[in-house]
Write an enzyme that holds these catalytic residues in place. Structure first.
Site, PDB file in Angstrom:
ATOM      1  N   LYS A 150      52.816   1.902  59.793  1.00  0.00           N
ATOM      2  CA  LYS A 150      53.768   1.711  60.842  1.00  0.00           C
ATOM      3  C   LYS A 150      53.990   3.067  61.762  1.00  0.00           C
ATOM      4  CE  LYS A 150      58.281  -0.439  62.516  1.00  0.00           C
ATOM      5  NZ  LYS A 150      59.234  -1.136  62.032  1.00  0.00           N
ATOM      6  N   GLU A 173      57.112  -7.985  57.734  1.00  0.00           N
ATOM      7  CA  GLU A 173      57.168  -6.630  57.436  1.00  0.00           C
ATOM      8  C   GLU A 173      57.923  -6.405  55.951  1.00  0.00           C
ATOM      9  OE1 GLU A 173      59.399  -2.795  59.670  1.00  0.00           O
ATOM     10  OE2 GLU A 173      59.571  -4.833  60.550  1.00  0.00           O
ATOM     11  N   CYS A 187      56.248  -4.561  63.585  1.00  0.00           N
ATOM     12  CA  CYS A 187      57.368  -4.691  64.265  1.00  0.00           C
ATOM     13  C   CYS A 187      57.351  -4.018  65.530  1.00  0.00           C
ATOM     14  CB  CYS A 187      58.610  -4.621  63.467  1.00  0.00           C
ATOM     15  SG  CYS A 187      60.330  -5.189  63.907  1.00  0.00           S
TER      16      CYS A 187
END
EC number: 6.3.5.1
Length: 600
Positions: A110, A43, A146
């Site tokens: 994300k 990330e 994540c």
């Protein structure tokens, strides 16, 4: 059909965009040479994590975009996935970029933005819509970043229901004690629930208070580890995935069919779920054997904690242009452990230990300090403080030093020692490592601008009982020999003058540390803590000390987080407040700010 994937576990530096991209380029070349068809990086690998308010600078974001495009141009004969902060049509996003054939081919934003503990992503990023599918060589692959994977019914689960046969997760998962076991338990459960393999790539390294442990992993559709990288180091992890076995398992398992969304009413022209991109899978020699992933055994708890602290010190020094550390040795266990950590992080030839005795210093403590520095092979300096102390006494001769004059004088000596260490740091460019532990910092039993002062607080988040435990572990490693005096390990307070802690009648750290853990890390109230078997009077006294010392903790240097909840980024309490709690009979707590404030 098998797919050979690679995970590029790297240690980026925030803002050093070209270096970060070049580090990925080296891993891309290595992966391509090994026959890998896809390589995944962590990330925000372009920018480093967390870039914090750099994300509010347009020039920083422009530079990230330029480096992203430049790296994409090198994605040839392999599919490359890496994290970068990128603008969408409206918001800035924490994005996963998919590059192939020399260009950016897809960008996933994300969706789950953590905003708790050390995470502030909602401060900077807009959430993506969760559309996370790409088709690579005929296989649907889900893209996640994540926290997208930590949510049970989040984007990863949606991708699996839509037919994803592989989930990629680019991560920047911070370390705390036991985090890798929590993380792997989550990954095993997600893989089993989704009947889908997961490739999880985490970064590693130290960034200010945070440490990232790596521990990248590939889990198959049954929740079995088929590849695991080492902790706290660079690694390119290779692993073959048999996609036929995934499809066969899904045919036998009805769960995904049961929870798949119903078809829309009326006719539909869609024959497949919407995807962000369709890419060919780079060719691989059909006769090449499958690559069995390397599976590294996770570190044991003490070694893992020690390595996290070593990584935090090493990276804080290296990333801030420091190569040498200075540590004040007092003969106790705390300063001894900090010196050992510094030597393991930087090398003993890059650590200066300073012993600063006074006329009434215990000669045993001074001898322990000298013994340790000599055994480690550090630069050892001895600077007496009596002359400086006498000057302070003379300057204050006409001033009242209060009811507890000796405490005031002891604090002056602690600050003299800190000033000497800072002078060496300023003159020689060394990183000054402070030596206060979490227990004393929690209760305010440390001198403001004394032992709490410095450039970096190595054991700021390490309770005293854990300091002793780590000292015993490190002694047993014997690299190259057992460095600590045996007497110090047998009695961590050996050779030390009675501390203010003892003078105030506080019990042992073995009794206080569990109370601190329940209050600071678990947010339990006094009655709940007492109900666990702790003395109610002691519980309330410890809590009052913790609250009264907040203003001191605000003025300490940054330090390495290894617990679930550290002071600073994790635990944010107001300095000024009047909620101290009440006894069941309505009486106020007898110990308040005034009792702790005198320990400045």
């Amino acid at each position: 059909m098998s797919m050979l994937i690679a995970l590029g576990q790297i240690n980026p530096v925030i803002g050093d965009l070209r270096r970060n991209a070049d580090l990925m380029r080296r891993h891309i070349a290595e992966a391509r040479d090994a026959g890998a068809q896809l390589v995944l990086f962590p990330e925000l690998a372009i920018s480093g994590y967390p870039p914090e308010d750099l994300l509010l600078r347009a020039d920083f974001l422009d530079a990230c975009r330029a480096e992203t495009d430049a790296l994409a141009r090198d994605a040839r004969d392999i599919v490359v996935a890496f994290g970068a902060p990128l603008h969408g049509p409206r918001d800035l996003h924490n994005s996963l970029v998919l590059a192939a054939d020399g260009a950016v081919r897809a960008v996933y934003h994300k969706a789950e933005l953590p905003h708790y503990g050390v995470f502030d992503e909602a401060r900077y990023f807009g959430a993506g819509d969760g559309q996370a599918l790409v088709r690579i060589g005929g296989h649907l692959v889900g893209l996640t970043v994540c926290a997208d994977l930590w949510i049970a019914d989040g984007p990863a689960a949606a991708a699996a229901r839509a037919g994803a046969e592989l989930i990629l997760n680019a991560s920047a998962s911070t370390y705390h004690v036991g985090k890798n076991r929590e993380r792997e338990a989550m990954l095993f459960q997600r893989a089993r629930d989704m009947v889908c393999p997961i490739a999880y790539c985490n970064l590693w390294g130290g960034q200010d208070e945070l440490v990232f442990d790596g521990d990248s992993i590939v889990v198959d559709h049954r929740g079995t580890v088929i590849a695991r990288a080492a902790q706290f180091r660079d690694e390119l992890l290779l692993c073959s995935l048999d996609m036929r076995r995934v499809r066969a398992a899904r045919l036998r398992d009805p769960r995904l069919r049961a929870v798949a969304p119903a078809r829309p009413a009326g006719p539909s022209l869609e024959s497949a779920p919407p995807t962000l991109a369709e890419l060919p899978l780079p060719a691989r020699d059909s006769g090449a054997p499958a690559v069995a992933g390397r599976i590294v055994t996770p570190l044991a708890p003490e070694e893992e904690m020690w390595q996290a602290l070593v990584t935090g010190i090493a990276d804080h020094a290296r990333k801030n242009g420091r190569s040498h550390a200075v540590v004040g040795l007092g003969g106790g266990i705390d300063s001894a452990v900090v010196a050992l950590l510094a030597c393991d992080a930087l090398g003993s030839d890059r650590v200066t230990c300073v012993v600063m005795p006074a006329a009434d210093s215990d000669p045993v403590a001074t001898a322990y300090a000298v013994h340790l520095a000599e055994r480690l092979g550090c630069d050892l300096r001895t600077i007496g403080i009596d002359a400086l102390y006498a000057t302070y006494r003379e300057a204050l001769a006409g001033e009242s030093l209060g009811d507890d004059e000796q405490t005031t004088l002891d604090r002056i000596r602690a600050r003299i020692r800190s000033n000497l260490l800072m002078a060496i740091s300023n003159r020689e460019g060394h990183l000054h490592l402070s030596t206060g532990n979490k227990s004393e910092l929690a209760c305010g039993y440390s001198t403001l601008y004394g032992e709490t002062f410095g450039g970096f607080a190595a054991i700021k988040d390490v309770p005293r009982t854990l300091v002793v435990r780590l000292a015993h572990w490190r002694q047993g490693q014997g690299r190259p020999h057992a460095p600590l005096p045996a007497e110090l390990l047998a009695d961590p307070n050996a050779g030390m003058n009675p501390s203010q802690w003892d003078s105030d009648g506080l019990p042992s750290f073995e009794e206080v540390d569990p109370i601190l853990e329940l209050y600071v890390e678990d947010d339990e109230d006094p009655d709940t803590i007492a109900a666990r078997g702790h003395d109610p009077e002691l519980v309330r006294r410890v809590i009052a000390l913790v609250e009264a010392a907040e203003y001191k903790r605000r003025q300490t240097p940054p330090g390495i987080k290894i617990s679930l909840r550290a002071f600073g980024r994790d635990r944010r309490m107001p300095i000024t407040h009047r909620f101290t709690g009440e006894r069941p009979d309505g009486a106020r707590d007898p110990v308040g700010a005034a009792a702790a404030a005198r320990l400045d």
